[in-house]
Design an enzyme around this catalytic site. Structure first.
Site, PDB file in Angstrom:
ATOM      1  N   LYS A  71      -9.535   3.333   4.353  1.00 52.83           N
ATOM      2  CA  LYS A  71     -10.947   3.330   3.955  1.00 52.83           C
ATOM      3  C   LYS A  71     -11.374   2.023   3.306  1.00 52.83           C
ATOM      4  CE  LYS A  71     -12.015   8.221   3.204  1.00 52.83           C
ATOM      5  NZ  LYS A  71     -12.507   9.199   2.187  1.00 52.83           N
ATOM      6  N   ARG A 130      -5.737  -4.338  -7.754  1.00 50.01           N
ATOM      7  CA  ARG A 130      -6.750  -3.308  -7.561  1.00 50.01           C
ATOM      8  C   ARG A 130      -6.633  -2.285  -8.691  1.00 50.01           C
ATOM      9  NH1 ARG A 130      -6.686   0.189  -1.930  1.00 50.01           N
ATOM     10  NH2 ARG A 130      -8.856   0.933  -1.953  1.00 50.01           N
ATOM     11  N   HIS A 137       5.023  -9.945  -1.861  1.00 51.66           N
ATOM     12  CA  HIS A 137       4.795  -8.910  -2.874  1.00 51.66           C
ATOM     13  C   HIS A 137       5.700  -9.136  -4.088  1.00 51.66           C
ATOM     14  CE1 HIS A 137       2.084  -6.587  -0.507  1.00 51.66           C
ATOM     15  NE2 HIS A 137       2.966  -6.030   0.290  1.00 51.66           N
TER      16      HIS A 137
END
Length: 338
Positions: A291, A158, A136
């Site tokens: 999700k 994103r 990261h």
């Protein structure tokens, strides 16, 4: 993860504690500290391993580094990259994802390999060659042996609205039980000001974006929303970039859609190996899956939050050439010029 962080901070020697004293400090989302290091907020758990990785890692020209911002599709990218890069090493009916989580197959440098060892055995950390690692760490803080060599970087990000919601709900699960929950308003305020693990988001993303435009043969820049919309095409591009393009026979045999299905969010979430056990950082494997939808932010953010974030996107991405798709349903794309 909170208790693991406390143990890590207590283990710091005097010299490292003196270094840390000079760094700005804030309370993180799970209750442990964040330290402002080289322009980004680093979690206390990995501050020392971050620096060890930065100082000691020696890249091979053949290395592949999966660089991601948290909660932007890291787990999914690990699965896709591992199966694609190493597919020649196992039979077509074999699936390494059945017995190992993506985080076991592609290990984090700062959150795993360097976490408790400043000089880990990297050669045996990878089952095959070329070596494949994940991080990261922002581009500006990568070891020069990565940025100055022929090693390759695959980066995924994103849209910031979905990333914020995913990060907030993920942090809620990991937050110390002795602390009151972090409210949406508190989390939003921290997010807006860039105070979260490896934030600010925009600076992180733009670092890799600009580097990818300067050197597209070295850095493949992916967006989660594009990958969701047409996984097959982007997987072919990934294979080409990694130097293992799908052959004509493989395409005729349906290997590409097989890998896409094998590595899909829905499939990974239902595998037993991802429902139990802990990552090296103390995070339950099951917590890496929620999700995976594009546009879920609309179920959580207030209109005023959306307005503030869109203005922030406008400010941060103006003249960068980078855009984000905010919803698959409406095909809404946010351009900084809007």
């Amino acid at each position: 993860m909170f208790s693991l962080t406390q143990k890590m901070e207590k283990s710091w020697d005097n010299e490292f504690q003196e270094l840390v004293k000079a760094l700005p400090k804030e309370d993180g989302w799970i209750g442990s500290h964040l330290y402002f290091y080289q322009g980004f907020w680093c979690p206390a758990l990995v501050l020392k391993s971050f620096i060890s990785f930065q100082k000691n890692f020696q890249a091979f020209a053949s290395d592949v580094i999966l660089a991601t911002f948290p909660k932007c599709g890291t787990t999914w990218l690990k699965a896709l990259a591992y199966i694609t890069l190493y597919r020649s090493h196992f039979a077509r009916n074999e699936n390494p994802l059945l017995s190992s989580s993506p985080h076991q197959l592609v290990r984090f440098l700062e959150y795993d390999l360097y976490l408790n060892n400043p000089f880990p055995d990297l050669q045996n950390a990878c089952a095959y060659e070329p070596r494949l690692f994940a991080t990261h760490v922002p581009y500006v803080s990568l070891p020069t042996s990565i940025t100055d060599s022929n090693s390759k970087i695959v980066y995924i990000c994103r849209n910031p609205l979905d990333m914020f919601i995913s990060l907030w709900l993920f942090s809620t699960k990991l937050r110390d039980n002795n602390l009151r929950p972090l409210s949406p308003d508190e989390a939003f305020d921290k997010f807006y000001h860039g105070i979260y693990a490896f934030g600010p988001f925009f600076e992180h993303v733009l670092g890799y974006w600009k580097a990818s435009r300067e050197n597209p043969n070295k850095i493949l820049f992916l967006k989660y929303e594009d990958l969701m919309e047409d996984t097959n095409s982007h997987l072919k591009n990934l294979a080409m970039f990694l130097g293992v393009p799908f052959t004509e026979d493989e395409e005729k045999q349906g290997v590409v859609p097989e890998i896409v299905k094998m590595c899909s969010f829905e499939n990974l979430k239902e595998l037993e190996v991802n429902k139990k056990g802990l990552h090296a950082s103390g995070i339950p494997n099951a917590d890496f899956f929620r999700k995976g939808e594009v546009g879920d932010w609309s179920n959580h953010l207030t209109p005023s939050m959306v307005e503030r974030l869109e203005k922030l996107i406008q400010e941060k991405l103006n003249n960068s050439g980078l855009t984000f798709k905010l919803s698959c349903k409406t095909s809404r794309i946010f351009h900084p010029s809007e």
